[in-house]
Design a protein around this motif. Structure first.
Motif, PDB file in Angstrom:
ATOM      1  N   VAL A  40       0.846  -1.192   0.000  1.00 35.04           N
ATOM      2  CA  VAL A  40       0.000   0.000   0.000  1.00 35.04           C
ATOM      3  C   VAL A  40       0.884   1.244   0.000  1.00 35.04           C
ATOM      4  CG1 VAL A  40      -1.801   1.257   1.241  1.00 35.04           C
ATOM      5  CG2 VAL A  40      -1.734  -1.261   1.343  1.00 35.04           C
ATOM      6  N   PRO A  41       0.986   1.921  -1.149  1.00 28.65           N
ATOM      7  CA  PRO A  41       1.779   3.160  -1.160  1.00 28.65           C
ATOM      8  C   PRO A  41       1.166   4.195  -0.209  1.00 28.65           C
ATOM      9  CG  PRO A  41       1.328   2.412  -3.394  1.00 28.65           C
ATOM     10  CD  PRO A  41       0.468   1.588  -2.471  1.00 28.65           C
ATOM     11  N   THR A  42       2.023   4.952   0.455  1.00 28.82           N
ATOM     12  CA  THR A  42       1.589   6.028   1.348  1.00 28.82           C
ATOM     13  C   THR A  42       2.342   7.300   0.979  1.00 28.82           C
ATOM     14  OG1 THR A  42       3.293   5.655   3.025  1.00 28.82           O
ATOM     15  CG2 THR A  42       1.246   4.393   3.251  1.00 28.82           C
ATOM     16  N   ALA A  43       1.883   8.394   1.509  1.00 30.71           N
ATOM     17  CA  ALA A  43       2.615   9.650   1.339  1.00 30.71           C
ATOM     18  C   ALA A  43       3.951   9.541   2.069  1.00 30.71           C
ATOM     19  CB  ALA A  43       1.801  10.811   1.890  1.00 30.71           C
ATOM     20  N   ASN A  44       4.972  10.154   1.505  1.00 30.19           N
ATOM     21  CA  ASN A  44       6.270  10.239   2.158  1.00 30.19           C
ATOM     22  C   ASN A  44       6.283  11.522   2.968  1.00 30.19           C
ATOM     23  OD1 ASN A  44       8.909  10.497   2.939  1.00 30.19           O
ATOM     24  ND2 ASN A  44       9.779   9.942   0.961  1.00 30.19           N
ATOM     25  N   ALA A  45       6.256  11.396   4.289  1.00 33.90           N
ATOM     26  CA  ALA A  45       6.173  12.543   5.186  1.00 33.90           C
ATOM     27  C   ALA A  45       7.544  13.072   5.616  1.00 33.90           C
ATOM     28  CB  ALA A  45       5.348  12.159   6.420  1.00 33.90           C
ATOM     29  N   ALA A  46       8.608  12.573   5.011  1.00 34.99           N
ATOM     30  CA  ALA A  46       9.961  13.023   5.384  1.00 34.99           C
ATOM     31  C   ALA A  46      10.165  14.490   5.013  1.00 34.99           C
ATOM     32  CB  ALA A  46      11.012  12.165   4.685  1.00 34.99           C
ATOM     33  N   ALA A  47      10.963  15.172   5.814  1.00 30.95           N
ATOM     34  CA  ALA A  47      11.277  16.577   5.536  1.00 30.95           C
ATOM     35  C   ALA A  47      12.025  16.715   4.211  1.00 30.95           C
ATOM     36  CB  ALA A  47      12.105  17.159   6.675  1.00 30.95           C
ATOM     37  N   ASP A  48      12.851  15.733   3.862  1.00 28.02           N
ATOM     38  CA  ASP A  48      13.591  15.737   2.596  1.00 28.02           C
ATOM     39  C   ASP A  48      13.305  14.431   1.856  1.00 28.02           C
ATOM     40  OD1 ASP A  48      15.328  15.899   0.462  1.00 28.02           O
ATOM     41  OD2 ASP A  48      17.155  15.980   1.681  1.00 28.02           O
ATOM     42  N   PRO A  49      12.172  14.343   1.145  1.00 23.72           N
ATOM     43  CA  PRO A  49      11.800  13.086   0.488  1.00 23.72           C
ATOM     44  C   PRO A  49      12.712  12.698  -0.684  1.00 23.72           C
ATOM     45  CG  PRO A  49      10.295  14.829  -0.140  1.00 23.72           C
ATOM     46  CD  PRO A  49      11.193  15.398   0.930  1.00 23.72           C
ATOM     47  N   PHE A  50      13.641  13.564  -1.056  1.00 24.33           N
ATOM     48  CA  PHE A  50      14.608  13.214  -2.094  1.00 24.33           C
ATOM     49  C   PHE A  50      15.716  12.319  -1.532  1.00 24.33           C
ATOM     50  CE2 PHE A  50      12.640  17.020  -3.755  1.00 24.33           C
ATOM     51  CZ  PHE A  50      12.449  16.703  -5.089  1.00 24.33           C
ATOM     52  N   ARG A  51      15.855  12.311  -0.200  1.00 26.05           N
ATOM     53  CA  ARG A  51      16.938  11.544   0.435  1.00 26.05           C
ATOM     54  C   ARG A  51      16.476  10.609   1.537  1.00 26.05           C
ATOM     55  NH1 ARG A  51      22.225  13.548   0.767  1.00 26.05           N
ATOM     56  NH2 ARG A  51      22.033  13.257   2.994  1.00 26.05           N
ATOM     57  N   HIS A  52      15.226  10.750   1.977  1.00 24.50           N
ATOM     58  CA  HIS A  52      14.742   9.957   3.111  1.00 24.50           C
ATOM     59  C   HIS A  52      13.279   9.583   2.901  1.00 24.50           C
ATOM     60  CE1 HIS A  52      18.368  11.117   5.256  1.00 24.50           C
ATOM     61  NE2 HIS A  52      18.113  12.379   4.938  1.00 24.50           N
ATOM     62  N   PHE A  53      12.815   8.658   3.730  1.00 22.12           N
ATOM     63  CA  PHE A  53      11.387   8.354   3.709  1.00 22.12           C
ATOM     64  C   PHE A  53      10.857   8.292   5.128  1.00 22.12           C
ATOM     65  CE2 PHE A  53      12.692   4.115   4.802  1.00 22.12           C
ATOM     66  CZ  PHE A  53      11.594   3.519   5.402  1.00 22.12           C
ATOM     67  N   GLU A  54       9.601   8.620   5.253  1.00 20.15           N
ATOM     68  CA  GLU A  54       8.868   8.469   6.509  1.00 20.15           C
ATOM     69  C   GLU A  54       7.431   8.130   6.127  1.00 20.15           C
ATOM     70  OE1 GLU A  54       7.248  11.109  10.264  1.00 20.15           O
ATOM     71  OE2 GLU A  54       9.072  11.786   9.235  1.00 20.15           O
ATOM     72  N   ILE A  55       6.974   6.971   6.567  1.00 21.53           N
ATOM     73  CA  ILE A  55       5.606   6.537   6.299  1.00 21.53           C
ATOM     74  C   ILE A  55       4.655   7.564   6.924  1.00 21.53           C
ATOM     75  CG2 ILE A  55       3.890   4.732   6.725  1.00 21.53           C
ATOM     76  CD1 ILE A  55       6.121   3.649   4.986  1.00 21.53           C
ATOM     77  N   ASP A  56       3.653   7.957   6.173  1.00 20.78           N
ATOM     78  CA  ASP A  56       2.631   8.867   6.694  1.00 20.78           C
ATOM     79  C   ASP A  56       2.030   8.255   7.964  1.00 20.78           C
ATOM     80  OD1 ASP A  56       0.588  10.787   6.983  1.00 20.78           O
ATOM     81  OD2 ASP A  56      -0.740   9.659   5.659  1.00 20.78           O
ATOM     82  N   PRO A  57       2.181   8.918   9.122  1.00 25.84           N
ATOM     83  CA  PRO A  57       1.703   8.346  10.383  1.00 25.84           C
ATOM     84  C   PRO A  57       0.207   8.013  10.368  1.00 25.84           C
ATOM     85  CG  PRO A  57       3.112  10.236  10.822  1.00 25.84           C
ATOM     86  CD  PRO A  57       2.868  10.205   9.332  1.00 25.84           C
ATOM     87  N   ALA A  58      -0.618   8.840   9.735  1.00 19.22           N
ATOM     88  CA  ALA A  58      -2.062   8.567   9.692  1.00 19.22           C
ATOM     89  C   ALA A  58      -2.341   7.273   8.934  1.00 19.22           C
ATOM     90  CB  ALA A  58      -2.806   9.733   9.061  1.00 19.22           C
ATOM     91  N   ALA A  59      -1.617   7.032   7.851  1.00 16.01           N
ATOM     92  CA  ALA A  59      -1.796   5.803   7.073  1.00 16.01           C
ATOM     93  C   ALA A  59      -1.365   4.579   7.883  1.00 16.01           C
ATOM     94  CB  ALA A  59      -1.011   5.884   5.770  1.00 16.01           C
ATOM     95  N   LEU A  60      -0.280   4.723   8.635  1.00 12.65           N
ATOM     96  CA  LEU A  60       0.208   3.614   9.454  1.00 12.65           C
ATOM     97  C   LEU A  60      -0.803   3.265  10.548  1.00 12.65           C
ATOM     98  CD1 LEU A  60       2.481   1.637  10.137  1.00 12.65           C
ATOM     99  CD2 LEU A  60       3.547   3.454  11.485  1.00 12.65           C
ATOM    100  N   ILE A  61      -1.313   4.264  11.225  1.00 14.89           N
ATOM    101  CA  ILE A  61      -2.310   4.033  12.285  1.00 14.89           C
ATOM    102  C   ILE A  61      -3.569   3.403  11.695  1.00 14.89           C
ATOM    103  CG2 ILE A  61      -3.857   5.200  13.913  1.00 14.89           C
ATOM    104  CD1 ILE A  61      -1.480   7.202  14.363  1.00 14.89           C
ATOM    105  N   ALA A  62      -4.025   3.912  10.569  1.00 12.64           N
ATOM    106  CA  ALA A  62      -5.231   3.368   9.925  1.00 12.64           C
ATOM    107  C   ALA A  62      -5.024   1.904   9.535  1.00 12.64           C
ATOM    108  CB  ALA A  62      -5.609   4.204   8.711  1.00 12.64           C
TER     109      ALA A  62
END
Length: 132
Positions: A40-62
């Protein structure tokens, strides 16, 4: 025993990486300990999505809520892409890993590698894509 990835999950991860480039794509892996049923693709919530990733917390909780109520399979791990083409865990991946046994899939150059986030660091996993 090899990890099994459904054909649709495999295609979804490759598509997400392609669509996100040159940013890192990311998402959730749903299934069982030995089978990735859905990516399931999610939004990348990282401050610098060109170099890092962070799973969208709302998507993870859901996703965890849906798994608890039985409407979706369990969250067994995460995927993300490496637009630089290197399909192994980066130093950043290693530093941010929880050592919780979850599966990580890295997508790079239209290929994927699979890893278990083990107590001693990332361990490579073999896999096969389920046909049909």
């Amino acid at each position: 025993m090899a990890l099994i990835i459904s054909q649709s999950a495999h295609a979804a991860m490759l598509d997400a990486a392609h669509r996100a480039a040159p940013r890192e794509a990311c998402g959730l892996l749903l299934g069982t300990a030995t089978r990735i049923e859905t990516a399931v693709p999610t939004a990348n919530a990282a401050a610098d999505p060109f170099r890092h990733f962070e799973i969208d917390p709302a998507a993870l909780i859901a996703a965890h809520r849906a798994a608890r109520d039985g409407s979706t399979p369990q969250v067994i791990g995460y995927f993300h892409s490496h637009p630089n083409g290197i399909a192994r865990p980066s130093a950043t991946d290693t530093a941010s890993a929880a050592r919780d046994g979850r599966i990580w899939v890295i997508v790079a150059d239209n290929a994927i590698t699979c890893w278990r986030d083990g107590a001693d660091g990332f361990e490579p996993l073999s896999y096969c894509v389920e046909q049909g």
